[in-house]
Design a protein around this motif. Structure first.
Motif, short mmCIF file in Angstrom:
data_model
loop_
_atom_site.label_atom_id
_atom_site.label_comp_id
_atom_site.label_asym_id
_atom_site.label_seq_id
_atom_site.Cartn_x
_atom_site.Cartn_y
_atom_site.Cartn_z
N ASN A 1 -45.40 -0.74 -20.85
CA ASN A 1 -46.37 -0.89 -21.94
C ASN A 1 -46.84 -2.33 -22.08
O ASN A 1 -48.03 -2.59 -22.32
CB ASN A 1 -45.75 -0.42 -23.26
N ASP B 1 -50.73 5.45 -28.69
CA ASP B 1 -49.83 6.45 -29.27
C ASP B 1 -48.65 6.70 -28.33
O ASP B 1 -48.83 6.89 -27.13
CB ASP B 1 -50.58 7.76 -29.51
N ASP B 2 -47.44 6.75 -28.89
CA ASP B 2 -46.25 6.74 -28.04
C ASP B 2 -45.10 7.49 -28.68
O ASP B 2 -44.42 7.00 -29.58
CB ASP B 2 -45.85 5.28 -27.78
N CYS B 3 -44.84 8.71 -28.19
CA CYS B 3 -43.72 9.52 -28.68
C CYS B 3 -42.40 9.20 -27.99
O CYS B 3 -41.35 9.70 -28.41
CB CYS B 3 -44.01 11.00 -28.47
N THR B 4 -42.44 8.41 -26.94
CA THR B 4 -41.22 8.17 -26.17
C THR B 4 -40.13 7.54 -27.04
O THR B 4 -38.95 7.86 -26.92
CB THR B 4 -41.49 7.28 -24.96
N PHE C 1 -43.30 9.20 -18.95
CA PHE C 1 -42.39 10.18 -19.55
C PHE C 1 -42.77 11.59 -19.12
O PHE C 1 -41.91 12.42 -18.79
CB PHE C 1 -42.47 10.03 -21.07
N GLU C 2 -44.07 11.88 -19.11
CA GLU C 2 -44.57 13.20 -18.69
C GLU C 2 -44.29 13.44 -17.20
O GLU C 2 -43.89 14.54 -16.80
CB GLU C 2 -46.06 13.31 -18.99
N HIS D 1 -52.54 13.64 -26.00
CA HIS D 1 -52.16 12.83 -24.84
C HIS D 1 -52.63 13.41 -23.51
O HIS D 1 -53.14 12.67 -22.66
CB HIS D 1 -50.64 12.65 -24.82
N PRO E 1 -52.93 7.70 -25.38
CA PRO E 1 -51.48 7.78 -25.25
C PRO E 1 -50.96 6.62 -24.42
O PRO E 1 -51.64 6.11 -23.52
CB PRO E 1 -51.26 9.12 -24.53
N GLN F 1 -45.78 6.98 -22.22
CA GLN F 1 -45.86 8.42 -22.44
C GLN F 1 -46.27 9.14 -21.16
O GLN F 1 -45.78 10.24 -20.86
CB GLN F 1 -46.86 8.72 -23.56
#
Length: 380
Positions: free
Chosen positions: A235, A201-204, A154-155, A81, A147, A151
């Motif tokens: 998103n 791609d998304d870890c949130t 979020f960062e 990311h 990413p 995300q």
């Protein structure tokens, strides 16, 4: 052996019946070249030559194992990311006191911090994709992963970055608008380079259904449901109004660093309706390889025109899963979503960061061949 009966149906667009998330273990030649470059022993051009050569070999290997969508393995990246964030205008690579916390491990202490307004003028990923597209040819889909905008937000919301974010963007709506605009322009640049398959791609979402993280958010006064809605809206704005022939999918992860995970876990139920209601995603790659992800009941919120790629296979270890167990879990998922809308993949990539997970390259390819074997039994 139990069997699942279905009409034979092939897919011609991503996601495919047996698929990947995108990253692959970095070969030794690439690791050595990157170390030499960091030590000043070779030039960036020489490093690129090694990257090119290894990507050519990787694409060929992906074709040999039968994949219909291929990636460059994220071989030019250090992180899944941060490298993308660093390529946006107004963003800087920053060293902080400590890295991300995983179960029994900490990552390198790097982050993306704002130095100015977020915008897009150009991005290294565009030329990276153009190379992949040329190498892949016309017999497979060359897929690009980036990413999620969520995300990125979020960062920027991390405690280490929050002050600088608010200093540059005292108005949060302006921040959200600029992120969405920069992201959309980046995606359109990739489209102009020939990309017709984007994976977000998304870890949130993995964090927002983690019991430990949810408790922390509530403790610091953040309403998890409101935050989830903000991320989903961002998103959705990014992927709205894109060309109709661009297939957009998303992957949700629960942490994947040197074979470890993040948080304590929790099912998708708390965020499923918000996550699965985002428009213009053709498919969701969801992690289901351990009980940490909960049951399949949240899949009832999946839209009729969307696929779910069940991440039933772990990229964290090389041992193959039990085929009977996999087939039983697919039967469980079918209580909530029709088999025709199911695909299979590992739960994540094999190397979300350049360190990679704890398995061998041979085991990596064996696992993908195993997934193909099961998929071909289900969708003849």
């Amino acid at each position: 052996m139990m069997s699942i009966q279905t009409e034979p149906k092939q897919r011609t667009v991503t996601p495919f019946r047996y698929d990947i998330v995108g990253s692959f273990l970095r070969p030794s030649a690439l690791k050595e070249a990157r170390a030499k470059y960091q030590n000043g022993e070779i030039t960036s051009g020489q490093l690129e030559e090694v990257e090119n050569a290894e990507i050519v070999k990787l694409v060929q290997k992906q074709k040999e194992v039968g994949l219909q969508a291929v990636t460059d393995g994220e071989f030019r990246r250090s992180w899944w990311h941060l490298d993308f964030f660093w390529g946006l205008d107004g963003v800087d690579r920053t060293i902080i006191d400590q890295g991300y916390e995983f179960n029994g491990a900490k990552s390198r202490p790097e982050t993306a911090r704002l130095t100015g307004k977020v915008s897009f003028s150009s991005h290294p990923f565009v030329s990276h994709y153009a190379f992949l597209k040329g190498v892949a040819g016309d017999d497979v889909v060359a897929r690009q992963s980036i990413p999620a905008a969520a995300q990125f937000l979020f960062e920027l919301d991390r405690a280490e970055n929050k002050e600088s974010t608010q200093a540059i963007y005292p108005n949060r709506e302006e921040l959200l608008t600029d992120i969405a605009k920069a992201y959309k322009e980046a995606i359109l640049a990739l489209y102009e380079a020939g990309c017709r398959s984007i994976q977000i791609d998304d870890c949130t979402w993995g964090a927002l259904c983690d019991q430990q993280f949810m408790a922390f958010m509530e403790q610091i006064g953040v309403n998890v449901a409101d935050y989830a809605n903000e991320l989903a809206k961002l998103n959705e704005e990014v992927v709205s109004g894109l060309p109709e022939d661009l297939v957009v999918t998303t992957h949700v992860c629960r942490g994947n660093y040197v074979s470890t995970y993040a948080g304590v876990g929790g099912g998708y139920e708390p965020i499923a309706q918000t996550l699965l209601n985002i428009d213009n995603y053709s498919g969701y790659y969801l992690e289901f390889d351990t009980e940490r992800a909960g049951d399949f009941k949240p899949l009832r919120f999946l839209k009729d025109n969307q696929q779910v790629v069940l991440g039933l296979f772990s990229s964290k270890f090389g041992e193959l899963e039990n085929k009977e167990d996999i087939l039983k879990r697919i039967e469980e998922a079918k209580q909530y979503v029709d088999l025709d809308r199911i695909c299979l993949s590992p739960q994540c990539g094999f190397a979300s960061t350049e360190e990679g997970n704890h398995l061998t390259e041979e085991q990596q390819w064996q696992k993908l061949a195993f997934i193909k074997e099961i998929a071909e039994e289900l969708w003849k």
